[in-house]
Design a protein around this motif. Structure first.
Motif, PDB file in Angstrom:
ATOM      1  N   THR A 215       0.587  -1.338  -0.182  1.00 33.73           N
ATOM      2  CA  THR A 215      -0.040   0.066   0.020  1.00 33.73           C
ATOM      3  C   THR A 215       0.946   1.107   0.034  1.00 33.73           C
ATOM      4  O   THR A 215       0.354   2.150  -0.459  1.00 33.73           O
ATOM      5  N   LEU A 216       2.079   1.120   0.410  1.00 34.28           N
ATOM      6  CA  LEU A 216       2.974   2.369   0.355  1.00 34.28           C
ATOM      7  C   LEU A 216       3.092   2.673  -0.992  1.00 34.28           C
ATOM      8  O   LEU A 216       3.141   4.005  -1.463  1.00 34.28           O
ATOM      9  N   HIS A 217       3.017   1.915  -2.106  1.00 38.08           N
ATOM     10  CA  HIS A 217       3.158   2.559  -3.535  1.00 38.08           C
ATOM     11  C   HIS A 217       1.687   2.489  -4.008  1.00 38.08           C
ATOM     12  O   HIS A 217       1.674   2.927  -5.333  1.00 38.08           O
ATOM     13  N   ALA A 218       0.631   2.866  -3.422  1.00 34.37           N
ATOM     14  CA  ALA A 218      -0.675   3.235  -3.995  1.00 34.37           C
ATOM     15  C   ALA A 218      -0.589   4.797  -4.477  1.00 34.37           C
ATOM     16  O   ALA A 218       0.234   5.565  -3.786  1.00 34.37           O
ATOM     17  N   GLN A 219      -1.219   5.029  -5.521  1.00 33.51           N
ATOM     18  CA  GLN A 219      -1.323   6.359  -5.891  1.00 33.51           C
ATOM     19  C   GLN A 219      -2.517   7.060  -5.226  1.00 33.51           C
ATOM     20  O   GLN A 219      -3.261   6.222  -4.811  1.00 33.51           O
ATOM     21  N   HIS A 220      -2.536   8.150  -5.314  1.00 31.64           N
ATOM     22  CA  HIS A 220      -3.687   9.041  -4.669  1.00 31.64           C
ATOM     23  C   HIS A 220      -4.064  10.272  -5.284  1.00 31.64           C
ATOM     24  O   HIS A 220      -3.217  10.833  -5.893  1.00 31.64           O
ATOM     25  N   ILE A 221      -5.313  10.548  -5.229  1.00 30.70           N
ATOM     26  CA  ILE A 221      -5.827  11.958  -5.897  1.00 30.70           C
ATOM     27  C   ILE A 221      -6.317  12.520  -4.580  1.00 30.70           C
ATOM     28  O   ILE A 221      -7.060  12.218  -4.048  1.00 30.70           O
ATOM     29  N   ALA A 222      -5.846  13.946  -4.568  1.00 30.61           N
ATOM     30  CA  ALA A 222      -6.068  14.904  -3.645  1.00 30.61           C
ATOM     31  C   ALA A 222      -7.495  15.764  -3.984  1.00 30.61           C
ATOM     32  O   ALA A 222      -7.062  16.601  -5.044  1.00 30.61           O
ATOM     33  N   LEU A 223      -8.367  15.883  -3.435  1.00 27.40           N
ATOM     34  CA  LEU A 223      -9.644  16.505  -3.893  1.00 27.40           C
ATOM     35  C   LEU A 223      -9.671  17.722  -2.854  1.00 27.40           C
ATOM     36  O   LEU A 223      -9.772  17.584  -1.627  1.00 27.40           O
TER      37      LEU A 223
ATOM     38  N   ARG B 245      -5.335  20.870   6.496  1.00 33.38           N
ATOM     39  CA  ARG B 245      -6.030  19.921   7.135  1.00 33.38           C
ATOM     40  C   ARG B 245      -6.388  19.049   6.358  1.00 33.38           C
ATOM     41  O   ARG B 245      -6.843  19.372   4.871  1.00 33.38           O
ATOM     42  N   HIS B 246      -6.082  17.611   6.383  1.00 34.84           N
ATOM     43  CA  HIS B 246      -6.492  16.669   5.515  1.00 34.84           C
ATOM     44  C   HIS B 246      -6.627  15.156   6.107  1.00 34.84           C
ATOM     45  O   HIS B 246      -6.418  14.983   7.193  1.00 34.84           O
ATOM     46  N   CYS B 247      -7.543  14.371   5.222  1.00 32.78           N
ATOM     47  CA  CYS B 247      -7.837  12.916   5.663  1.00 32.78           C
ATOM     48  C   CYS B 247      -7.773  12.056   4.456  1.00 32.78           C
ATOM     49  O   CYS B 247      -7.956  12.565   3.458  1.00 32.78           O
ATOM     50  N   TYR B 248      -7.820  10.909   4.682  1.00 37.33           N
ATOM     51  CA  TYR B 248      -7.310   9.689   3.498  1.00 37.33           C
ATOM     52  C   TYR B 248      -8.882   8.832   3.598  1.00 37.33           C
ATOM     53  O   TYR B 248      -9.221   8.332   4.657  1.00 37.33           O
ATOM     54  N   THR B 249      -9.030   8.299   2.322  1.00 39.80           N
ATOM     55  CA  THR B 249      -9.939   7.263   2.330  1.00 39.80           C
ATOM     56  C   THR B 249      -9.336   5.737   2.512  1.00 39.80           C
ATOM     57  O   THR B 249      -7.862   5.876   2.183  1.00 39.80           O
ATOM     58  N   ARG B 250     -10.237   4.672   2.666  1.00 37.51           N
ATOM     59  CA  ARG B 250      -9.491   3.336   2.639  1.00 37.51           C
ATOM     60  C   ARG B 250      -8.948   3.511   0.844  1.00 37.51           C
ATOM     61  O   ARG B 250      -9.297   4.054  -0.091  1.00 37.51           O
ATOM     62  N   THR B 251      -7.818   2.459   0.913  1.00 43.39           N
ATOM     63  CA  THR B 251      -7.496   2.111  -0.558  1.00 43.39           C
ATOM     64  C   THR B 251      -8.387   1.171  -1.403  1.00 43.39           C
ATOM     65  O   THR B 251      -9.024   0.018  -0.977  1.00 43.39           O
TER      66      THR B 251
END
Length: 596
Positions: A485-493, A553-559
């Motif tokens: 999961t370290l290598h998951a990509q993400h989109i910041a909204l 301020r930020h938070c994350y969804t599950r992958t």
């Protein structure tokens, strides 16, 4: 100018290195002695192979520990040199590199060094060969370029000149302006390498951490300008010792190397490239997935609405404010789950942006499209991410990608969200290449690289942005296994109120990444919060950061698959990405992985 590359800069056998250099467009090569010794081909066949590939052999390297030694030792050196010159005649190499001595037998005597180098040059001349004398930064008695030049000048032999190496010069902090005092015809060769600015032994620095121009912290372009003002007219040649390059495929490394020289030539005014066209925004991010259901559920919980369907492909458009996500369930869908496959970049001139990308060796991607589809130009980034150059309906003369989609019934699209940034994880051997690519091809500015602690190693991250921050791409690489999961990509909204957005997401059935209570206890010690604010952050898993420009301020969804979303609420002056919170996020993602 002609371009060349040392075979030591690439991995593989000598024939593989030569083929990679030729395919990348280099004019010549420096053949490193160890590569020749390990090759089953005799010198004449190597010469023929280079000729067939359109490569000249610009340098044979190196001869070591030659000069300023006792007479009996120098006699042995001349015998060795004669053998090498005979080999070079078969090889078709006209210049040999002689590095300043590191031998314990070396004598600190410039007159002796000049006399012995003159005798060596006389022998070389009999074979039609020139001797290029180079100061190693760790040379026993000669370690600076100006010292090496004084010895060459004192020797006064027409077959003896100097070789300048940007690493040896800049790593010692020498002033390259003095290069302009060397006659151009006596600069027999120029070797180029960049390097990150490190405080370490210069030999280890040189042997393991060199990189291509534009990927480190040296002013390589400034040095080249001095060399050109001196009148040098030989090739620009790369000599890069790097542990990563030695393990990576030779072909992509050679392309990266050639791109670095094209950008360098542009910087010093001796090469012509289409002008940079800096993107002005993100038109869309495209996810590919074998199963649209979990992705659709995640987007719906985040407040996106499915607004349109591509007229000829299995691609849906989801929108929220100015944020657009494409969900592709076609043949491009990844077998390993959902992934971020493409980015649409708003461009003031998409065709010019594509021309520059192609000139800088970015692979142009063929596209399957129906006759009525917008003819978007696309290239591949080093990690395989597809980059589309788009215009979103601003100019009636330009094709609008949105017109390829037919509207579907939907509720009004909520706002005012937009894409704050995209995070792309790079293959471990392409981090520096990716930075140079995004800087040179897209014209983005690279921020400082940061190291982030992960429970299983270190992760490097470097953001590239345009001037107003409407395009932000965070490039990362880590040492953990590629499927982690370290290598998951993400989109910041980007949202107007992260608390409201997080509550709405959770109420819609979305799962937020839980953050340990210890993190929020530490926040209480570092910052002052309004009554109830920290408790709200603790409940929702919201993280907090602050710099001189404001708060974040930020938070994350599950992958889902290999992608997760970040909800971001940044004050206008904040310029970071919450890097100090990354170790906490990474640990939480590791803790939440399914058991294997």
């Amino acid at each position: 100018m002609r371009t060349s590359i040392a075979t030591v800069s690439l991995s593989g056998s000598l024939t593989e290195k030569l083929t990679a250099a030729s395919r990348a467009g280099f004019d010549g090569v420096e053949i490193f002695e160890n590569d020749l010794l390990a090759s089953p081909l005799p010198p004449r066949e190597i010469r023929a192979r280079c000729a067939d590939l359109g490569l000249t052999i610009d340098l044979y390297q190196p001869l070591r520990d030659i000069e300023a030694v006792p007479a009996d030792e120098f006699a042995r050196n001349l015998r060795r040199a004669r053998h090498k010159f005979e080999l070079m005649r078969e090889l078709g190499a006209g210049t040999v590199l002689v590095c300043s001595s590191v031998s314990p037998l070396g004598i600190d005597d410039d007159d002796l060094a000049a006399e012995q180098l003159s005798r060596l040059a006389a022998l070389a001349q009999d074979f039609g060969i020139r001797v290029a004398y180079e100061a190693l930064a760790w040379g026993r008695h000669v370690s600076t370029y100006d010292h090496a030049w004084r010895i060459v000048e004192a020797a006064g032999h027409p077959a003896l000149g100097t070789c300048l190496d940007s690493f040896h010069i800049l790593s010692r902090g020498s002033d390259p302006k003095g290069i302009e005092d060397i006659p151009g015809e006596k600069i027999f060769f120029l070797q180029l390498a960049d390097a990150p600015l490190l405080a370490m032994d210069v030999l280890q620095w040189s042997r393991h951490y060199r990189c291509f121009p534009g990927q480190g912290g040296f002013d390589v372009a400034g040095l080249v300008r001095h060399v050109l003002r001196a009148g040098y007219d030989g090739p620009l040649s790369l000599e890069v010792f790097n542990d990563v390059f030695r393990q990576a495929e030779a072909g992509p490394t050679a392309v990266d190397a050639r791109r670095s020289l094209l950008v360098l030539q542009e910087a010093v005014g001796v090469g012509e490239l289409p002008a940079p066209v800096v993107p002005t925004g993100v038109a869309f991010a495209e996810l590919v997935t074998p199963d649209a259901e979990p992705v659709s559920a995640l987007l719906g919980a985040l407040g996106f609405a499915r607004t349109a369907r591509h007229r000829s492909k299995p691609v849906d458009l989801w929108e929220q404010g100015e944020a657009r996500i494409l969900v592709n369930t076609g043949p491009a869908a990844r077998r390993d789950g959902t992934g971020l496959a493409a980015i649409g970049l708003e461009s003031p001139d998409p065709r010019a942006a594509a021309r520059r990308a192609e000139a800088l060796l970015a692979p142009v991607l063929p596209r399957r499209r129906a006759p009525e589809d917008a003819p978007l130009d696309a290239v591949a980034a080093p990690d395989g991410t597809e980059l589309f150059f788009c215009a979103t309906g601003r100019d009636p003369e330009l094709p609008w990608w949105r017109a390829d989609f037919a509207e579907v019934p939907h509720e009004p699209v909520p706002g005012p969200a937009h894409l704050d940034h995209l995070a792309l994880t790079q293959p471990w051997h392409q981090f520096d290449e990716a930075t140079l690519f995004h800087r040179s091809v897209l014209g983005l500015h690279a921020q400082e690289s940061v190291d982030v602690a992960d429970p299983y190693g270190l992760l490097r991250s470097r953001a590239v942005t345009n001037a107003d921050g409407s395009v932000r791409i965070a490039l990362g690489v880590g040492a953990a296994p590629a499927d982690d999961t370290l290598h998951a990509q993400h989109i910041a909204l980007a949202v107007a109120d992260v608390v409201a957005a997080a509550r709405a997401f959770r109420a819609a059935g979305g799962a937020l990444l839980p953050i340990p209570a210890n993190y929020h206890d530490d926040l209480a010690a570092r910052y002052a919060f309004a009554d109830g604010e920290l408790e709200t952050y603790r409940d929702l898993g919201i993280l907090y950061d602050r710099d001189a420009g404001g708060g974040f301020r930020h938070c994350y969804t599950r992958t889902v698959g290999r992608v997760f979303f970040e909800l971001v609420d940044r004050d206008p002056g904040y310029r970071g990405y919450g890097a100090q919170n990354a170790p906490v996020r990474l640990a939480a993602q590791h803790a939440g992985r399914p058991a294997r």
